[in-house]
Design an enzyme around this catalytic site. Structure first.
Site, short mmCIF file in Angstrom:
data_model
loop_
_atom_site.label_atom_id
_atom_site.label_comp_id
_atom_site.label_asym_id
_atom_site.label_seq_id
_atom_site.Cartn_x
_atom_site.Cartn_y
_atom_site.Cartn_z
N LYS A 75 -96.78 -14.94 -61.98
CA LYS A 75 -96.57 -14.80 -60.53
C LYS A 75 -95.26 -14.06 -60.29
CE LYS A 75 -96.50 -17.77 -56.36
NZ LYS A 75 -96.56 -19.16 -55.86
N SER A 150 -100.12 -20.03 -52.43
CA SER A 150 -99.56 -18.71 -52.50
C SER A 150 -99.75 -18.00 -53.84
CB SER A 150 -98.05 -18.79 -52.21
OG SER A 150 -97.40 -19.56 -53.20
N SER A 174 -99.41 -24.65 -53.89
CA SER A 174 -99.68 -23.24 -54.21
C SER A 174 -100.25 -22.94 -55.59
CB SER A 174 -98.41 -22.42 -54.03
OG SER A 174 -98.24 -22.12 -52.67
N1 GLN Z 1 -99.11 -23.61 -48.25
C1 GLN Z 1 -97.82 -24.21 -48.42
C2 GLN Z 1 -96.78 -23.41 -47.69
O1 GLN Z 1 -97.14 -22.46 -47.10
C3 GLN Z 1 -97.51 -24.36 -49.88
C4 GLN Z 1 -96.79 -23.22 -50.48
C5 GLN Z 1 -96.41 -23.43 -51.91
O2 GLN Z 1 -96.77 -24.39 -52.56
N2 GLN Z 1 -95.59 -22.50 -52.39
O3 GLN Z 1 -95.62 -23.72 -47.69
#
Ligand code: GLN
Length: 486
Positions: A75, A150, A174
């Protein structure tokens, strides 16, 4: 097996071929490259990859190591020295990492080859990868839908057989949520289990790096490589690392699994609910005892998460000021103008929203009402889990309340996007571990299959047990064997 079929292998299968010398690491990379060239225009998972550099690394790799010659996609917020690290943001466009994260050193120490920078929501803020400033990533099962986020580039690549395995990060879901939406396995380690050194921080008290893979066994192997204490991360836990594969294959007799009554709420897609109910039955038939459990503060998890995560993000992202990293506004009139224009130009809408929210909840006059209160409720949420784990070894739930949604469907309504984190946020607040494994498919009118994910949560540092349960479930079903046709 022809070289063309190679990218469809799991890490375990590839490892065995490499060990027997039936294929070389350079040939593996070549086969992967061909598949990336053939399908990634449709998926959009890779931001950058460098075959020549990876091949040079592969030629020197020690093939006696546990992951000798295995390429792993990364990532784009985990630093690999010399490679780009943009976090999906315009503000870091062109930035190259001056050093490697601990997880990268650990992967390399086991013979793995970091290969490819994977698309993501900007600074990991989002659930669909649509917040990337670079490109759209599509779900391999249905190209009109999101892969989740994400870590959407990592998840889509593994699902589309253009990566054998990947690393992502999970602050509020994410890793688990894109794994669920893309039909693969995603594991979030307990807080402190994996070093965050070299991970660009979003919310430091919640962030963890973890693997996205085709199977539970592969996930356990990557955890064997990346887990462990690191003196360069002060939140890293100094606890022995077990062999995460040691419980695989053991049955579930004597294991109690809790179903949180608060999780069987309205708003969960009936297809998801039915798949999870069937999975719970399956766990029962494998010998587990399933009981109802209560997590009374569940209703507050999303609010608490979005107060604390934005507060921490507003502090962490202050460093992107155009002085040290990436984008810098031109023709500025004074220092304030320099900061303001650099940040206005460099950050996308969601990141700005979070910085504003986070700055607000930390500001004097609101700190007690929001930030401090959220910290107190976080403790109550942590206690809910502590009490539950006195009665059961694991908790089961959907990973996401719905299968993959359409591109653009939720972008105009951030709250809708936040609400979809209902099953994943709490684990980060409590610091516990969790996995998402495939547990079925929805088949909407398009006729395309959309994967559904089952989440299993375990107490802090009990990852070996979660792998055992997830593996037993996976091996008794065929969900993970069905692959998307691209
Ligand atoms: N969807 C969550 C957010 O937007 C989780 C994001 C994540 O785990 N990086 O913050």
């Amino acid at each position: 097996m022809t070289k063309r079929d190679l990218p469809a292998l799991s890490i375990v299968e590839l490892r065995d071929l490499l060990r027997r010398g039936e294929i070389s690491p350079a040939e593996t990379l070549q086969a992967l490259e061909e598949r990336i060239n053939a399908v990634d225009d449709k998926i959009g998972a890779y931001l950058e990859h460098d075959l020549a550099a990876a091949t040079a690394e592969a030629e020197k790799v020690d093939m006696t190591l546990p992951l000798g010659g295995i390429p792993i996609a990364i990532k784009d917020l985990i630093n690999v020295q010399g490679q780009q690290c943009t976090c999906g943001s315009k503000i870091l466009h062109g930035y190259r990492a001056p050093y490697s994260a601990t997880v990268i050193e650990k992967l390399r120490a086991q013979g793995a080859i970091p290969f490819g920078r994977m698309n993501m929501d900007e600074f990991a803020m989002g659930s669909s990868t649509e917040n990337s400033s670079a490109q759209v990533t599509r779900n391999p099962w249905d190209l009109s839908r999101v892969p989740g986020g994400s870590s959407g580039g990592s998840a889509a690549a593994v699902a589309a057989d253009i990566a054998f395995g990947a690393l992502g990060s999970d602050t509020g879901g994410s890793i688990r949520q894109p794994a669920a939406l893309s039909g693969i396995v995603g594991f979030k380690p307990s807080y402190g289990r994996v070093s965050r050194f070299g991970l660009v921080a979003f919310a430091s008290s919640l962030d963890q790096i973890g693997p996205l893979t085709k199977t539970v066994h592969d996930s356990a192997l990557l955890m064997n490589a990346i887990a462990g204490h690191d003196s360069r991360d002060s939140t890293s836990l100094n606890a022995p690392v077990p062999d995460y594969t040691k419980n695989l294959g053991r049955d579930l007799k004597g294991i109690r699994i809790g179903m949180p009554e608060e999780y069987m709420i309205e708003g969960v897609d009936p297809v998801v609910k039915n798949a999870v109910v069937a999975a719970v039955k399956q766990l029962g038939s494998l010998g587990a005892e399933v009981v109802e459990i209560s997590l009374p503060h569940t209703d507050y998890a999303i609010s608490v998460y979005y107060i604390l995560a934005t507060a921490e993000a507003s502090a962490n992202l202050a460093r992107f000021d155009g002085v040290r990293y990436g984008h810098r506004a031109e023709k500025v009139s004074n220092l304030f103008d320099h900061y303001a224009r650099t940040r206005a130009e460099g950050f996308g809408a969601e990141v700005k929203r979070r910085i504003i929210l986070g700055t607000y909840v930390l500001s004097s006059g609101y700190y007690d009402a929001y930030y401090l209160r959220a910290q107190k409720v976080r403790e109550l949420i942590r206690q809910d889990f502590a009490e539950a784990f006195e009665k059961v070894e694991a908790l089961v739930s959907p990973t996401s309340p719905s299968p993959a949604f359409k591109l653009g469907e939720k972008t105009s309504d951030p709250l809708q996007m936040y609400l979809a984190d209902i099953f994943t946020n709490a684990a980060n607040l409590a610091g516990i571990c969790g996995i998402s494994v495939p547990c079925g498919f929805a088949e909407p009118e398009s006729g395309k299959k959309l994967p559904i994910g089952l989440q299993l949560l375990g107490k802090a540092l009990d990852e070996a047990r979660i792998f055992q349960i997830a593996h037993a479930y996976e091996q008794s079903t065929d969900w993970h064997k069905t692959r998307p046709k691209i």
